[in-house]
Design a protein around this motif. Structure first.
Motif, PDB file in Angstrom:
ATOM      1  N   VAL A  75     -81.265   8.159 -18.681  1.00 52.36           N
ATOM      2  CA  VAL A  75     -81.973   8.211 -17.404  1.00 52.36           C
ATOM      3  C   VAL A  75     -83.414   7.768 -17.637  1.00 52.36           C
ATOM      4  N   MET A  76     -83.813   6.720 -16.928  1.00 57.00           N
ATOM      5  CA  MET A  76     -85.177   6.214 -17.015  1.00 57.00           C
ATOM      6  C   MET A  76     -85.901   6.541 -15.717  1.00 57.00           C
ATOM      7  N   VAL A  77     -86.926   7.355 -15.806  1.00 59.98           N
ATOM      8  CA  VAL A  77     -87.715   7.723 -14.634  1.00 59.98           C
ATOM      9  C   VAL A  77     -88.718   6.617 -14.323  1.00 59.98           C
ATOM     10  N   ILE A  78     -88.788   6.229 -13.052  1.00 67.13           N
ATOM     11  CA  ILE A  78     -89.795   5.265 -12.587  1.00 67.13           C
ATOM     12  C   ILE A  78     -90.598   5.963 -11.495  1.00 67.13           C
ATOM     13  N   SER A  79     -91.836   6.297 -11.789  1.00 71.08           N
ATOM     14  CA  SER A  79     -92.587   7.161 -10.879  1.00 71.08           C
ATOM     15  C   SER A  79     -94.051   6.745 -10.776  1.00 71.08           C
ATOM     16  N   ALA A  80     -94.659   7.087  -9.643  1.00 68.72           N
ATOM     17  CA  ALA A  80     -96.091   6.853  -9.465  1.00 68.72           C
ATOM     18  C   ALA A  80     -96.916   7.927 -10.176  1.00 68.72           C
ATOM     19  N   LYS A  81     -96.289   9.024 -10.579  1.00 61.46           N
ATOM     20  CA  LYS A  81     -96.997  10.065 -11.311  1.00 61.46           C
ATOM     21  C   LYS A  81     -97.331   9.540 -12.698  1.00 61.46           C
ATOM     22  N   ASN A  82     -98.611   9.509 -13.023  1.00 59.17           N
ATOM     23  CA  ASN A  82     -99.001   8.926 -14.309  1.00 59.17           C
ATOM     24  C   ASN A  82     -99.733   9.905 -15.221  1.00 59.17           C
ATOM     25  N   ASP A  83     -99.697  11.205 -14.889  1.00 63.63           N
ATOM     26  CA  ASP A  83    -100.367  12.171 -15.751  1.00 63.63           C
ATOM     27  C   ASP A  83     -99.455  12.525 -16.924  1.00 63.63           C
ATOM     28  N   GLN A  85     -98.844  15.317 -18.437  1.00 63.08           N
ATOM     29  CA  GLN A  85     -98.032  16.522 -18.321  1.00 63.08           C
ATOM     30  C   GLN A  85     -96.715  16.234 -17.613  1.00 63.08           C
ATOM     31  N   SER A  86     -96.761  15.442 -16.540  1.00 64.09           N
ATOM     32  CA  SER A  86     -95.535  15.090 -15.816  1.00 64.09           C
ATOM     33  C   SER A  86     -94.573  14.338 -16.722  1.00 64.09           C
ATOM     34  N   LYS A  87     -95.108  13.409 -17.501  1.00 63.80           N
ATOM     35  CA  LYS A  87     -94.263  12.633 -18.405  1.00 63.80           C
ATOM     36  C   LYS A  87     -93.599  13.537 -19.437  1.00 63.80           C
ATOM     37  N   LEU A  88     -94.387  14.407 -20.041  1.00 62.08           N
ATOM     38  CA  LEU A  88     -93.845  15.284 -21.078  1.00 62.08           C
ATOM     39  C   LEU A  88     -92.792  16.234 -20.517  1.00 62.08           C
ATOM     40  N   GLU A  89     -93.039  16.752 -19.321  1.00 64.31           N
ATOM     41  CA  GLU A  89     -92.075  17.671 -18.708  1.00 64.31           C
ATOM     42  C   GLU A  89     -90.755  16.970 -18.420  1.00 64.31           C
ATOM     43  N   LEU A  90     -90.817  15.744 -17.873  1.00 59.20           N
ATOM     44  CA  LEU A  90     -89.592  15.008 -17.567  1.00 59.20           C
ATOM     45  C   LEU A  90     -88.834  14.644 -18.839  1.00 59.20           C
ATOM     46  N   LEU A  91     -89.542  14.209 -19.868  1.00 61.99           N
ATOM     47  CA  LEU A  91     -88.890  13.873 -21.129  1.00 61.99           C
ATOM     48  C   LEU A  91     -88.276  15.116 -21.768  1.00 61.99           C
ATOM     49  N   SER A  92     -88.972  16.223 -21.641  1.00 56.75           N
ATOM     50  CA  SER A  92     -88.462  17.479 -22.189  1.00 56.75           C
ATOM     51  C   SER A  92     -87.232  17.958 -21.442  1.00 56.75           C
ATOM     52  N   ASN A  93     -87.154  17.646 -20.147  1.00 55.45           N
ATOM     53  CA  ASN A  93     -86.052  18.125 -19.324  1.00 55.45           C
ATOM     54  C   ASN A  93     -84.877  17.158 -19.230  1.00 55.45           C
ATOM     55  N   GLY A  94     -84.913  16.102 -20.029  1.00 55.77           N
ATOM     56  CA  GLY A  94     -83.716  15.272 -20.099  1.00 55.77           C
ATOM     57  C   GLY A  94     -83.880  13.798 -19.835  1.00 55.77           C
ATOM     58  N   ALA A  95     -85.069  13.350 -19.409  1.00 55.90           N
ATOM     59  CA  ALA A  95     -85.275  11.907 -19.205  1.00 55.90           C
ATOM     60  C   ALA A  95     -85.352  11.213 -20.558  1.00 55.90           C
ATOM     61  N   ASP A  96     -84.877   9.964 -20.610  1.00 58.79           N
ATOM     62  CA  ASP A  96     -84.894   9.206 -21.854  1.00 58.79           C
ATOM     63  C   ASP A  96     -86.064   8.237 -21.929  1.00 58.79           C
ATOM     64  N   ASP A  97     -86.652   7.934 -20.787  1.00 64.31           N
ATOM     65  CA  ASP A  97     -87.811   7.042 -20.756  1.00 64.31           C
ATOM     66  C   ASP A  97     -88.568   7.323 -19.464  1.00 64.31           C
ATOM     67  N   TYR A  98     -89.837   6.924 -19.423  1.00 61.42           N
ATOM     68  CA  TYR A  98     -90.688   7.184 -18.261  1.00 61.42           C
ATOM     69  C   TYR A  98     -91.575   5.964 -18.054  1.00 61.42           C
ATOM     70  N   ILE A  99     -91.433   5.324 -16.914  1.00 66.38           N
ATOM     71  CA  ILE A  99     -92.201   4.132 -16.583  1.00 66.38           C
ATOM     72  C   ILE A  99     -93.044   4.421 -15.353  1.00 66.38           C
ATOM     73  N   THR A 100     -94.315   4.082 -15.428  1.00 68.64           N
ATOM     74  CA  THR A 100     -95.231   4.368 -14.331  1.00 68.64           C
ATOM     75  C   THR A 100     -95.338   3.177 -13.387  1.00 68.64           C
ATOM     76  N   LYS A 101     -95.309   3.468 -12.079  1.00 69.16           N
ATOM     77  CA  LYS A 101     -95.548   2.437 -11.066  1.00 69.16           C
ATOM     78  C   LYS A 101     -97.053   2.189 -10.955  1.00 69.16           C
ATOM     79  N   PRO A 102     -97.462   0.949 -10.699  1.00 69.08           N
ATOM     80  CA  PRO A 102     -96.648  -0.275 -10.672  1.00 69.08           C
ATOM     81  C   PRO A 102     -96.245  -0.670 -12.081  1.00 69.08           C
ATOM     82  N   PHE A 103     -95.102  -1.352 -12.221  1.00 68.14           N
ATOM     83  CA  PHE A 103     -94.576  -1.672 -13.535  1.00 68.14           C
ATOM     84  C   PHE A 103     -94.310  -3.169 -13.644  1.00 68.14           C
ATOM     85  N   ASP A 104     -94.192  -3.630 -14.877  1.00 69.55           N
ATOM     86  CA  ASP A 104     -93.856  -5.017 -15.139  1.00 69.55           C
ATOM     87  C   ASP A 104     -92.336  -5.140 -15.226  1.00 69.55           C
ATOM     88  N   VAL A 105     -91.755  -6.041 -14.456  1.00 67.02           N
ATOM     89  CA  VAL A 105     -90.299  -6.170 -14.395  1.00 67.02           C
ATOM     90  C   VAL A 105     -89.722  -6.533 -15.759  1.00 67.02           C
TER      91      VAL A 105
END
Length: 223
Positions: A75-83, A85-105
């Motif tokens: 599961v790759m999270v794509i989110s506008a949240k760029n702090d 803490q949010s990234k670490l929490e999502l990765l800790s809770n099961g996300a495999d990657d975290y990409i911040t919007k806006p992103f490069d295709v």
């Protein structure tokens, strides 16, 4: 070809991702809410999930929690949240990657292929099952059991466990683990590695055996 489930309620972003994936030969499934995404996930063979967080109905965090009960699909999270803490929490809770919007295709496509390579490595040289003391891994289903109890691992945790099982008693530095599992150069990713090792250790140690040993000043080994 791999099937990518896109769960994103912003039509413009959704269309951008879908078009890029289609042009690069991927099959896609589209959902515009967490509830719709969960339904598609349960009814289809999905290789990677691209997940927004701010969704109508079931939000991204709830979707992730639901599917991690019985699935290790990346599961790759794509989110506008760029702090951080949010990234670490999502990765800790099961996300495999975290990409911040806006992103490069192009970066998104590279990261998807990395996740697919991780999943491909799970073939573990053609073996169907792996046994190590009380640990049993069914490679076909990616199911991990310790003393008969099923463990719910994230994709990263599963990949780290396979790395250890393939090389029991070998000492891995954090750089070794990061470059083997993430397939990216290691740039002082101690926090990321420590978090995933800690989560994996806690899940394994719930069965009273300390499998992952810390080798101070060097890294970790499986024993």
């Amino acid at each position: 070809m791999a099937t990518i489930l896109i769960i994103e309620d912003d039509n413009a972003i959704h269309s951008l991702i879908k078009e890029a994936l289609t042009l690069n030969g991927f099959d896609t499934l589209s959902a515009y809410s967490g509830t719709e995404g969960k339904l598609l996930f349960e009814q289809s063979e999905v290789d990677v999930v691209l997940l927004d967080l701010m969704l109508p109905g079931m939000n991204g965090e709830e979707f992730l929690q639901e599917i991690r009960q019985n699935s290790t699909v990346p599961v790759m999270v794509i989110s506008a949240k760029n702090d951080q803490q949010s990234k670490l929490e999502l990765l800790s809770n099961g996300a495999d990657d975290y990409i911040t919007k806006p992103f490069d295709v192009q970066e998104l496509l590279v990261r998807i292929n990395i996740q697919l390579r991780h999943a491909a490595k799970a073939s573990f040289s053609g073996m169907k099952e792996i046994h190590y003391n009380e640990i049993n891994v069914n490679v076909d289903t990616r199911e991990v059991k310790v003393n008969g109890e099923t463990l719910h691992l994230t994709g990263r945790e599963y990949a780290i466990l396979l790395l250890f099982l393939e090389n029991p008693k070998k000492v891995f530095s954090r750089a070794n683990i990061y470059e083997s599992v993430w397939n990216e150069p290691y740039f002082d990713g101690d926090k990321t590695i420590n978090m995933h090792i800690s989560n994996l250790r806690n899940k394994l140690n719930g069965n009273e055996t300390n499998y992952i040993k810390t080798i101070w000043g060097i890294g970790f080994k499986f024993d």
